[in-house]
Design a protein around this motif. Structure first.
Motif, PDB file in Angstrom:
ATOM      1  N   ALA A   1      61.322 -72.993  39.638  1.00 28.66           N
ATOM      2  CA  ALA A   1      59.813 -72.798  39.679  1.00 28.66           C
ATOM      3  C   ALA A   1      59.380 -72.865  38.203  1.00 28.66           C
ATOM      4  O   ALA A   1      58.299 -72.500  37.943  1.00 28.66           O
ATOM      5  CB  ALA A   1      59.800 -71.227  40.214  1.00 28.66           C
ATOM      6  N   VAL A   2      60.171 -73.630  37.479  1.00 29.97           N
ATOM      7  CA  VAL A   2      59.712 -73.573  36.035  1.00 29.97           C
ATOM      8  C   VAL A   2      58.384 -74.330  35.870  1.00 29.97           C
ATOM      9  O   VAL A   2      57.568 -74.075  35.157  1.00 29.97           O
ATOM     10  CB  VAL A   2      60.904 -74.617  35.182  1.00 29.97           C
ATOM     11  CG1 VAL A   2      60.537 -75.054  33.734  1.00 29.97           C
ATOM     12  CG2 VAL A   2      62.087 -73.756  35.138  1.00 29.97           C
ATOM     13  N   ALA A   3      57.989 -75.368  36.979  1.00 31.63           N
ATOM     14  CA  ALA A   3      56.738 -75.943  36.795  1.00 31.63           C
ATOM     15  C   ALA A   3      55.665 -74.921  36.974  1.00 31.63           C
ATOM     16  O   ALA A   3      54.547 -75.475  36.683  1.00 31.63           O
ATOM     17  CB  ALA A   3      56.711 -76.963  37.710  1.00 31.63           C
ATOM     18  N   ALA A   4      55.949 -73.945  37.660  1.00 29.07           N
ATOM     19  CA  ALA A   4      54.907 -72.910  38.035  1.00 29.07           C
ATOM     20  C   ALA A   4      54.837 -71.868  36.986  1.00 29.07           C
ATOM     21  O   ALA A   4      54.084 -70.856  36.798  1.00 29.07           O
ATOM     22  CB  ALA A   4      55.169 -72.228  39.279  1.00 29.07           C
ATOM     23  N   ALA A   5      55.750 -71.791  35.770  1.00 29.80           N
ATOM     24  CA  ALA A   5      55.621 -70.932  34.686  1.00 29.80           C
ATOM     25  C   ALA A   5      54.145 -71.038  34.001  1.00 29.80           C
ATOM     26  O   ALA A   5      53.671 -71.936  33.881  1.00 29.80           O
ATOM     27  CB  ALA A   5      56.927 -71.348  33.628  1.00 29.80           C
ATOM     28  N   PRO A   6      53.971 -69.822  33.618  1.00 29.71           N
ATOM     29  CA  PRO A   6      52.774 -69.755  32.786  1.00 29.71           C
ATOM     30  C   PRO A   6      52.713 -70.610  31.643  1.00 29.71           C
ATOM     31  O   PRO A   6      53.555 -70.940  31.068  1.00 29.71           O
ATOM     32  CB  PRO A   6      52.553 -68.289  32.330  1.00 29.71           C
ATOM     33  CG  PRO A   6      53.703 -67.595  33.127  1.00 29.71           C
ATOM     34  CD  PRO A   6      54.644 -68.569  33.550  1.00 29.71           C
ATOM     35  N   THR A   7      51.540 -71.329  31.491  1.00 28.79           N
ATOM     36  CA  THR A   7      51.426 -72.304  30.291  1.00 28.79           C
ATOM     37  C   THR A   7      51.065 -71.551  28.852  1.00 28.79           C
ATOM     38  O   THR A   7      51.150 -72.324  27.987  1.00 28.79           O
ATOM     39  CB  THR A   7      50.229 -73.052  30.686  1.00 28.79           C
ATOM     40  OG1 THR A   7      49.109 -72.398  30.881  1.00 28.79           O
ATOM     41  CG2 THR A   7      50.594 -74.038  32.099  1.00 28.79           C
ATOM     42  N   GLY A   8      50.691 -70.408  28.787  1.00 30.98           N
ATOM     43  CA  GLY A   8      50.635 -69.845  27.505  1.00 30.98           C
ATOM     44  C   GLY A   8      49.772 -68.620  27.675  1.00 30.98           C
ATOM     45  O   GLY A   8      49.115 -68.234  29.059  1.00 30.98           O
ATOM     46  N   PRO A   9      49.426 -68.158  26.390  1.00 29.85           N
ATOM     47  CA  PRO A   9      48.584 -66.726  26.601  1.00 29.85           C
ATOM     48  C   PRO A   9      47.286 -66.907  27.129  1.00 29.85           C
ATOM     49  O   PRO A   9      46.602 -68.195  26.713  1.00 29.85           O
ATOM     50  CB  PRO A   9      48.664 -66.158  25.332  1.00 29.85           C
ATOM     51  CG  PRO A   9      49.180 -67.304  24.374  1.00 29.85           C
ATOM     52  CD  PRO A   9      49.889 -68.276  25.315  1.00 29.85           C
ATOM     53  N   ARG A  10      46.764 -66.095  27.905  1.00 24.82           N
ATOM     54  CA  ARG A  10      45.334 -66.089  28.495  1.00 24.82           C
ATOM     55  C   ARG A  10      44.496 -65.445  27.435  1.00 24.82           C
ATOM     56  O   ARG A  10      44.755 -64.707  26.806  1.00 24.82           O
ATOM     57  CB  ARG A  10      45.181 -65.242  29.674  1.00 24.82           C
ATOM     58  CG  ARG A  10      45.921 -66.182  30.793  1.00 24.82           C
ATOM     59  CD  ARG A  10      45.975 -65.279  31.984  1.00 24.82           C
ATOM     60  NE  ARG A  10      47.318 -64.390  31.898  1.00 24.82           N
ATOM     61  CZ  ARG A  10      47.920 -63.489  32.637  1.00 24.82           C
ATOM     62  NH1 ARG A  10      47.271 -63.478  33.843  1.00 24.82           N
ATOM     63  NH2 ARG A  10      48.621 -62.662  32.536  1.00 24.82           N
ATOM     64  N   SER A  11      43.160 -65.792  27.400  1.00 25.93           N
ATOM     65  CA  SER A  11      42.267 -65.550  26.489  1.00 25.93           C
ATOM     66  C   SER A  11      42.036 -63.961  26.769  1.00 25.93           C
ATOM     67  O   SER A  11      42.041 -63.722  28.223  1.00 25.93           O
ATOM     68  CB  SER A  11      41.107 -66.178  26.250  1.00 25.93           C
ATOM     69  OG  SER A  11      40.416 -66.190  27.467  1.00 25.93           O
ATOM     70  N   GLY A  12      41.437 -63.215  26.096  1.00 25.85           N
ATOM     71  CA  GLY A  12      40.603 -61.923  26.486  1.00 25.85           C
ATOM     72  C   GLY A  12      39.700 -62.111  27.520  1.00 25.85           C
ATOM     73  O   GLY A  12      39.697 -61.235  28.498  1.00 25.85           O
ATOM     74  N   GLU A  13      38.667 -63.022  27.458  1.00 25.36           N
ATOM     75  CA  GLU A  13      37.974 -63.266  28.642  1.00 25.36           C
ATOM     76  C   GLU A  13      38.633 -63.664  29.771  1.00 25.36           C
ATOM     77  O   GLU A  13      38.227 -63.039  30.967  1.00 25.36           O
ATOM     78  CB  GLU A  13      36.881 -64.309  28.223  1.00 25.36           C
ATOM     79  CG  GLU A  13      35.724 -64.747  29.236  1.00 25.36           C
ATOM     80  CD  GLU A  13      34.493 -65.670  28.773  1.00 25.36           C
ATOM     81  OE1 GLU A  13      33.688 -65.656  29.595  1.00 25.36           O
ATOM     82  OE2 GLU A  13      34.822 -66.202  27.671  1.00 25.36           O
ATOM     83  N   GLN A  14      39.603 -64.471  30.009  1.00 26.12           N
ATOM     84  CA  GLN A  14      40.359 -64.644  31.195  1.00 26.12           C
ATOM     85  C   GLN A  14      40.866 -63.517  31.636  1.00 26.12           C
ATOM     86  O   GLN A  14      40.820 -63.272  32.916  1.00 26.12           O
ATOM     87  CB  GLN A  14      41.220 -65.772  30.823  1.00 26.12           C
ATOM     88  CG  GLN A  14      40.866 -67.124  30.403  1.00 26.12           C
ATOM     89  CD  GLN A  14      41.804 -68.391  30.134  1.00 26.12           C
ATOM     90  OE1 GLN A  14      42.784 -67.686  29.260  1.00 26.12           O
ATOM     91  NE2 GLN A  14      41.611 -69.416  30.658  1.00 26.12           N
ATOM     92  N   VAL A  15      41.466 -62.710  30.921  1.00 26.77           N
ATOM     93  CA  VAL A  15      42.228 -61.585  31.555  1.00 26.77           C
ATOM     94  C   VAL A  15      41.030 -60.426  31.797  1.00 26.77           C
ATOM     95  O   VAL A  15      41.300 -60.017  33.146  1.00 26.77           O
ATOM     96  CB  VAL A  15      42.983 -60.875  30.287  1.00 26.77           C
ATOM     97  CG1 VAL A  15      43.321 -59.363  30.976  1.00 26.77           C
ATOM     98  CG2 VAL A  15      44.154 -61.655  29.818  1.00 26.77           C
TER      99      VAL A  15
END
Length: 131
Positions: A48-62
């Motif tokens: 599932a490595v391809a499905a791993a998160p790509t990086g931190p989300r912004s405050g607005e995204q969260v």
């Protein structure tokens, strides 16, 4: 003549009462309805490595994904406006972050964003308090 009339009535009745083709029961439509809506990523799962998160989300995204339900509506007393946030901001950012991560009053730990990092929670707090 009777056979011709009967045939004409049969054709007329069939066309008058024929149902339009219902494509909701086709194999492709059924597969689409039964397809999973998401996937689970378990850390260390090499498949599932391809499905791993790509990086931190912004405050607005969260905020949009996890915080808006309460903080956008004021549900259960969640601070929504600048006036609501003022007494909480006065306690300091560290206190806000601690309450957000561990839960406080009606707010569950991480506000139900269990896959959020502490930095993402902090960014969401910054986004909400800056509005």
């Amino acid at each position: 003549m009777k056979k011709l009339t009967a045939l004409a009535l049969l054709v007329l009745a069939t066309t008058a009462y024929a149902q339009p083709y219902d494509n909701s029961m086709t194999e492709d439509a059924i597969k689409k309805r039964l397809a999973p809506v998401g996937a689970v990523y378990l850390e260390g799962d090499k498949a599932a490595v391809a499905a791993a998160p790509t990086g931190p989300r912004s405050g607005e995204q969260v905020y949009q994904a996890a915080c808006f339900a309460c903080h956008g509506t004021g549900a259960l007393g969640a601070p929504k406006s600048a006036d609501d946030w003022a007494p909480r901001i006065a306690k300091g950012k560290d206190t806000l972050l601690e309450h957000a991560i561990n839960g406080f009053n009606a707010m569950p730990a991480k506000g139900t964003c269990m896959d959020c990092s502490d930095d993402e929670i902090s960014a969401a707090i910054d986004f909400m308090t800056a509005k």
